[in-house]
Write an enzyme that holds these catalytic residues in place. Sequence first.
Site, PDB file in Angstrom:
ATOM      1  N   SER A  15      33.011  36.931  40.187  1.00 33.87           N
ATOM      2  CA  SER A  15      34.325  36.662  39.578  1.00 33.87           C
ATOM      3  C   SER A  15      34.246  35.434  38.664  1.00 33.87           C
ATOM      4  O   SER A  15      34.960  35.364  37.656  1.00 33.87           O
ATOM      5  CB  SER A  15      35.417  36.493  40.643  1.00 33.87           C
ATOM      6  OG  SER A  15      35.251  35.303  41.364  1.00 33.87           O
ATOM      7  N   ASN A  16      33.393  34.479  38.996  1.00 37.97           N
ATOM      8  CA  ASN A  16      33.213  33.323  38.095  1.00 37.97           C
ATOM      9  C   ASN A  16      32.593  33.758  36.769  1.00 37.97           C
ATOM     10  O   ASN A  16      33.002  33.282  35.702  1.00 37.97           O
ATOM     11  CB  ASN A  16      32.338  32.253  38.758  1.00 37.97           C
ATOM     12  CG  ASN A  16      33.165  31.279  39.570  1.00 37.97           C
ATOM     13  OD1 ASN A  16      33.942  30.508  39.013  1.00 37.97           O
ATOM     14  ND2 ASN A  16      33.027  31.338  40.892  1.00 37.97           N
ATOM     15  N   ASN A 109      25.798  24.407  38.424  1.00 36.45           N
ATOM     16  CA  ASN A 109      26.278  25.201  39.555  1.00 36.45           C
ATOM     17  C   ASN A 109      27.752  24.893  39.802  1.00 36.45           C
ATOM     18  O   ASN A 109      28.225  23.793  39.506  1.00 36.45           O
ATOM     19  CB  ASN A 109      25.472  24.838  40.811  1.00 36.45           C
ATOM     20  CG  ASN A 109      25.882  25.659  42.021  1.00 36.45           C
ATOM     21  OD1 ASN A 109      26.114  26.866  41.922  1.00 36.45           O
ATOM     22  ND2 ASN A 109      25.987  25.023  43.180  1.00 36.45           N
ATOM     23  N   HIS A 111      30.342  24.707  43.033  1.00 33.55           N
ATOM     24  CA  HIS A 111      30.374  24.678  44.499  1.00 33.55           C
ATOM     25  C   HIS A 111      31.835  24.635  44.956  1.00 33.55           C
ATOM     26  O   HIS A 111      32.628  23.851  44.416  1.00 33.55           O
ATOM     27  CB  HIS A 111      29.611  23.450  45.024  1.00 33.55           C
ATOM     28  CG  HIS A 111      29.529  23.434  46.517  1.00 33.55           C
ATOM     29  ND1 HIS A 111      28.627  24.218  47.203  1.00 33.55           N
ATOM     30  CD2 HIS A 111      30.255  22.777  47.450  1.00 33.55           C
ATOM     31  CE1 HIS A 111      28.799  24.024  48.505  1.00 33.55           C
ATOM     32  NE2 HIS A 111      29.773  23.158  48.689  1.00 33.55           N
ATOM     33  N   ASP A 152      22.980  21.327  46.300  1.00 32.91           N
ATOM     34  CA  ASP A 152      24.274  20.663  46.058  1.00 32.91           C
ATOM     35  C   ASP A 152      24.158  19.154  45.877  1.00 32.91           C
ATOM     36  O   ASP A 152      25.008  18.393  46.334  1.00 32.91           O
ATOM     37  CB  ASP A 152      25.240  20.950  47.231  1.00 32.91           C
ATOM     38  CG  ASP A 152      25.433  22.439  47.443  1.00 32.91           C
ATOM     39  OD1 ASP A 152      25.386  23.182  46.440  1.00 32.91           O
ATOM     40  OD2 ASP A 152      25.622  22.852  48.595  1.00 32.91           O
ATOM     41  N   GLU A 181      38.171  27.400  40.495  1.00 30.79           N
ATOM     42  CA  GLU A 181      36.840  27.553  39.884  1.00 30.79           C
ATOM     43  C   GLU A 181      36.969  28.275  38.542  1.00 30.79           C
ATOM     44  O   GLU A 181      36.354  27.880  37.542  1.00 30.79           O
ATOM     45  CB  GLU A 181      35.919  28.359  40.809  1.00 30.79           C
ATOM     46  CG  GLU A 181      35.537  27.644  42.088  1.00 30.79           C
ATOM     47  CD  GLU A 181      34.641  28.480  42.979  1.00 30.79           C
ATOM     48  OE1 GLU A 181      33.680  29.077  42.477  1.00 30.79           O
ATOM     49  OE2 GLU A 181      34.903  28.533  44.194  1.00 30.79           O
TER      50      GLU A 181
END
Length: 223
Positions: A15-16, A109, A111, A152, A181
């Site tokens: 979905s991102n 990235n 998160h 991360d 996001e």
Amino acid sequence: MIPLRFAVLASGGGSNLQALLDRIRSGDLPAEHVFTVSNNSQAKALERTRNAGALAFHISSKTEGSEEGVVSKLLELIDHHPVDLLVLAGYMKKVPPAVLHRLKNRVVNVHPALLPSFGGAGFYGERVHEAVVQSRCEFTGVTIHMVNENYDDGQIILQRKVRVPAGADAKTVGQLVLEKEHDSYWRVLKAFADGDVVSTDSDNPAEAVRINPEWLQRMSELD
Ligand code: GAR
């Protein structure tokens, strides 16, 4: 303006990725999505990629015979289809060091929490939100950060808070975070395209990118 060329690594729903593709289509994001790689043949991210007319590859130790084979294939792809940025969008594996080396300070990235809280090995997807709920945090949020060899751990580019509604379960929190996001990742990619975030040559992970303070100020004014 030359559009930012990027590739995506994704393991799941994507979905991102879709949110980025939608922003490209609407003209908000001056970027070109070149290819997607997934370690999962069933990942919806691959279908979304094909639908958008970009290249989609399923690459895993099964398809390549070994983890070394995966690394070689990724490097080959990067060489054949040069990109400015490698974008992790729900990618649940570690990026091989050789790939990080080839794309030095050009891997980002997203998160689903406010790092350094709820980050590191074992904190991914729904597990993050379960831990947030169990800890009774008033806020969680989104972190977009540079990727290095530790989970991360890279330089943070953008963080946005999300209030945890009283009594909310992990699924609800996850939905709220995912929406944030979708409204955040494209802004970071646009910042790379516009030169508000610039990759450096530094070996210091804390200086992987230079961030325009005026851009950060503008981002802090978003809700
Ligand atoms: C997103 O919430 C992303 O932040 C998270 O996985 C989800 C993927 O959703 N990533 C991680 O937990 C990585 N540590 P999507 O496939 O629908 O974009």
